[in-house]
Motif scaffolding. Sequence first.
Motif, PDB file in Angstrom:
ATOM      1  N   PHE A 172       0.889  -1.175   0.000  1.00 33.88           N
ATOM      2  CA  PHE A 172       0.000   0.000   0.000  1.00 33.88           C
ATOM      3  C   PHE A 172       0.920   1.216   0.000  1.00 33.88           C
ATOM      4  N   ASP A 173       0.953   1.923  -1.118  1.00 34.44           N
ATOM      5  CA  ASP A 173       1.858   3.074  -1.232  1.00 34.44           C
ATOM      6  C   ASP A 173       1.108   4.372  -0.947  1.00 34.44           C
ATOM      7  N   THR A 174       1.633   5.134   0.002  1.00 29.55           N
ATOM      8  CA  THR A 174       0.985   6.392   0.382  1.00 29.55           C
ATOM      9  C   THR A 174       1.875   7.603   0.099  1.00 29.55           C
ATOM     10  N   THR A 175       2.756   7.467  -0.909  1.00 27.46           N
ATOM     11  CA  THR A 175       3.615   8.584  -1.306  1.00 27.46           C
ATOM     12  C   THR A 175       2.800   9.812  -1.676  1.00 27.46           C
ATOM     13  N   LEU A 176       1.695   9.612  -2.366  1.00 28.03           N
ATOM     14  CA  LEU A 176       0.888  10.730  -2.845  1.00 28.03           C
ATOM     15  C   LEU A 176       0.052  11.369  -1.744  1.00 28.03           C
ATOM     16  N   ARG A 177      -0.075  10.705  -0.611  1.00 26.23           N
ATOM     17  CA  ARG A 177      -0.852  11.267   0.488  1.00 26.23           C
ATOM     18  C   ARG A 177       0.035  11.598   1.683  1.00 26.23           C
ATOM     19  N   ASP A 178       0.524  10.604   2.387  1.00 31.06           N
ATOM     20  CA  ASP A 178       1.372  10.868   3.546  1.00 31.06           C
ATOM     21  C   ASP A 178       2.708  11.465   3.118  1.00 31.06           C
ATOM     22  N   GLY A 179       3.222  10.999   1.982  1.00 30.62           N
ATOM     23  CA  GLY A 179       4.470  11.555   1.480  1.00 30.62           C
ATOM     24  C   GLY A 179       4.355  13.037   1.190  1.00 30.62           C
ATOM     25  N   GLU A 180       3.223  13.443   0.630  1.00 29.65           N
ATOM     26  CA  GLU A 180       3.031  14.847   0.286  1.00 29.65           C
ATOM     27  C   GLU A 180       2.853  15.722   1.519  1.00 29.65           C
ATOM     28  N   GLN A 181       2.544  15.098   2.653  1.00 30.88           N
ATOM     29  CA  GLN A 181       2.423  15.878   3.899  1.00 30.88           C
ATOM     30  C   GLN A 181       3.785  16.277   4.468  1.00 30.88           C
ATOM     31  N   SER A 182       4.868  15.786   3.872  1.00 34.91           N
ATOM     32  CA  SER A 182       6.194  16.201   4.317  1.00 34.91           C
ATOM     33  C   SER A 182       6.339  17.708   4.150  1.00 34.91           C
ATOM     34  N   PRO A 183       6.796  18.408   5.171  1.00 29.72           N
ATOM     35  CA  PRO A 183       7.032  19.846   5.012  1.00 29.72           C
ATOM     36  C   PRO A 183       7.982  20.117   3.853  1.00 29.72           C
ATOM     37  N   GLY A 184       7.504  20.871   2.886  1.00 33.57           N
ATOM     38  CA  GLY A 184       8.320  21.183   1.723  1.00 33.57           C
ATOM     39  C   GLY A 184       7.943  20.400   0.489  1.00 33.57           C
ATOM     40  N   ALA A 185       7.260  19.279   0.652  1.00 38.92           N
ATOM     41  CA  ALA A 185       6.859  18.478  -0.507  1.00 38.92           C
ATOM     42  C   ALA A 185       5.495  18.949  -0.996  1.00 38.92           C
ATOM     43  N   SER A 186       5.351  19.052  -2.283  1.00 35.05           N
ATOM     44  CA  SER A 186       4.054  19.383  -2.868  1.00 35.05           C
ATOM     45  C   SER A 186       4.009  18.838  -4.276  1.00 35.05           C
ATOM     46  N   MET A 187       2.833  18.384  -4.689  1.00 32.13           N
ATOM     47  CA  MET A 187       2.678  17.810  -6.019  1.00 32.13           C
ATOM     48  C   MET A 187       1.411  18.369  -6.645  1.00 32.13           C
ATOM     49  N   ASN A 188       1.498  18.735  -7.918  1.00 27.55           N
ATOM     50  CA  ASN A 188       0.286  19.156  -8.602  1.00 27.55           C
ATOM     51  C   ASN A 188      -0.387  17.937  -9.221  1.00 27.55           C
ATOM     52  N   LEU A 189      -1.506  18.172  -9.891  1.00 29.33           N
ATOM     53  CA  LEU A 189      -2.300  17.063 -10.428  1.00 29.33           C
ATOM     54  C   LEU A 189      -1.496  16.220 -11.405  1.00 29.33           C
ATOM     55  N   GLU A 190      -0.823  16.871 -12.341  1.00 31.22           N
ATOM     56  CA  GLU A 190      -0.081  16.126 -13.358  1.00 31.22           C
ATOM     57  C   GLU A 190       1.035  15.296 -12.735  1.00 31.22           C
ATOM     58  N   GLU A 191       1.693  15.841 -11.731  1.00 29.42           N
ATOM     59  CA  GLU A 191       2.782  15.106 -11.074  1.00 29.42           C
ATOM     60  C   GLU A 191       2.256  13.897 -10.322  1.00 29.42           C
ATOM     61  N   LYS A 192       1.104  14.057  -9.671  1.00 26.55           N
ATOM     62  CA  LYS A 192       0.519  12.907  -8.969  1.00 26.55           C
ATOM     63  C   LYS A 192       0.162  11.792  -9.946  1.00 26.55           C
ATOM     64  N   VAL A 193      -0.387  12.174 -11.086  1.00 24.10           N
ATOM     65  CA  VAL A 193      -0.754  11.167 -12.080  1.00 24.10           C
ATOM     66  C   VAL A 193       0.491  10.449 -12.596  1.00 24.10           C
ATOM     67  N   LYS A 194       1.565  11.187 -12.875  1.00 18.23           N
ATOM     68  CA  LYS A 194       2.805  10.573 -13.355  1.00 18.23           C
ATOM     69  C   LYS A 194       3.338   9.556 -12.360  1.00 18.23           C
ATOM     70  N   ILE A 195       3.372   9.945 -11.080  1.00 16.67           N
ATOM     71  CA  ILE A 195       3.875   9.025 -10.058  1.00 16.67           C
ATOM     72  C   ILE A 195       2.956   7.815  -9.926  1.00 16.67           C
ATOM     73  N   ALA A 196       1.644   8.047  -9.951  1.00 18.61           N
ATOM     74  CA  ALA A 196       0.691   6.942  -9.816  1.00 18.61           C
ATOM     75  C   ALA A 196       0.859   5.930 -10.941  1.00 18.61           C
ATOM     76  N   LEU A 197       1.085   6.397 -12.164  1.00 22.88           N
ATOM     77  CA  LEU A 197       1.242   5.481 -13.293  1.00 22.88           C
ATOM     78  C   LEU A 197       2.516   4.657 -13.168  1.00 22.88           C
ATOM     79  N   VAL A 198       3.581   5.253 -12.639  1.00 21.35           N
ATOM     80  CA  VAL A 198       4.818   4.510 -12.408  1.00 21.35           C
ATOM     81  C   VAL A 198       4.606   3.477 -11.304  1.00 21.35           C
ATOM     82  N   LEU A 199       3.897   3.860 -10.242  1.00 19.18           N
ATOM     83  CA  LEU A 199       3.604   2.914  -9.157  1.00 19.18           C
ATOM     84  C   LEU A 199       2.768   1.747  -9.664  1.00 19.18           C
TER      85      LEU A 199
END
Length: 514
Positions: free
Chosen positions: A9-36
């Motif tokens: 269960f990968d939570t990079t796009l949710r818990d990972g994005e909660q890291s102070p300083g990390a942020s992802m826009n819609l296109e970036e989330k989709v790119k990462i999700a497709l690789v996952l």
Amino acid sequence: MDNNRVIIFDTTLRDGEQSPGASMNLEEKVKIALVLEEMGVDVIEAGFPIASNGDFEAVNAVARRVKTATIAGLARATKGDIERCHQAVRDAPRHRIHTFLSTSPLHMKYKLQMEPEAVLQKVKDSVSFARTLVDDVEWSAEDGSRTEHDFLCRCVEAAIDAGARTINIPDTVGYAVPDEYAALIAMLVNRVPNIDKAILSVHCHNDLGLAVANSLAAVAAGARQIECTVNGLGERAGNAAMEEIVMSLRTRPDRMPFTTGIKTEQITRASRLVSAVTGFVVQPNKAIVGKNAFAHESGIHQDGVLKCAQTYEIMTPESVGLTRSNLVMGKHSGRAAFRDKLKHLGYDLADSAVEDAFVRFKDLADRKKDIFDEDIVALIDEAVYRENDRIRFHGLEVLCGTRHNPPKAELDLEIDGVVRNVKATGDGPVDATFNAIKALVPHEARLLLYQVHAVTQGTDAQAEVTVRLEEDGKTVNGQGADTDTMVASARAYVNALNKLLVKRQKTAPAALTA
């Protein structure tokens, strides 16, 4: 399901994005999700849909693009959160609502300000409601590792009775140690009468550096889902690193006879993508994906590896997708060679992105004699993953040194499609450059970090600059690379500002989970 199969269960796009300083826009989330998805991740937690319209849209976009992995969204134990989560994930062929509630005495008293019986009832109500919307519901006992055992058993049993298929026991604050955490999981397996109707999951944080160890200990005790992130990204010290978990199971089947569906040869590709998108540089000595993970400087080690790699390497670089190409790149290299190099480095880019990157590569080759793999990685990170930025760097001229006091910078930026020019001065060349950016893009963000390191060796090496900005409690990291350190600095600052614009649109609700 194979009893020895562990769900990733990968939570990079949710818990990972909660890291102070990390942020992802819609296109970036989709790119990462497709690789996952391509690497075989079972469940992708795409975000927290109630957090903002932007996060909702990103989760929904991931749900519409991903076909094989289950797409999960996070929701607090409220009807509004759960409904919004359902709306975001329902377009995915496989979708899940992940709802949670704190169960530890500390959290119930100070965070929820609720009595245990009220918490138990809310567990029942929230899971029951989520179950009316989807078949696949996961329930998490936030701060589960510090929850009283009797009460935790009651909550878990109630959540399963209400329809939860997965029960997650987070070590929310990274407090547990392996034998203690394994005993907690074993206790639930032995005491909860309906535990066989659900999959036990774990979500460990790395505050004591034990997230991976705790996760693996829990699997040995009966857990069959591990929640993790690429590069160990996450709040505070981060989450259990997915690459470390997967390679531990692959490397030590003699002690841990468990399998995953992960195609490990794609680990390096995923790591590089997440690092590029978030601006979080992977530390050189990071296990599995660090620059030095397969490097040997000691003469004794080098001699051993040359005679037999297994003397000092317990896994091969190829097993995690780290390949070395003998293809030498330079200013005479053509598109075919460049595309082949990108393939060797784990990049799968659209034709337009390859063309943009190739133009940048040729420009770099004119200024730099030897082009290393690290140069191309930095170039791709700089050129490709910022295609939707509102602010774009165009040009910079800096006058500094003992003959120019104060230092002067003339800067060209494209802002929302319009190129603008400004001149500024400062205490030094970097200060002058950043003052010019502030003149064109007024803001109140504070500079918390300015860091420079060389991508490769040599006086013509690219400089990779990291900038950290803070505004109203939100922090973002920006990165830029160029053979000119001042240009790299400007690119990094502009990258950070673009991420800050994304952060301004996201106002996460209170009470985030593990």
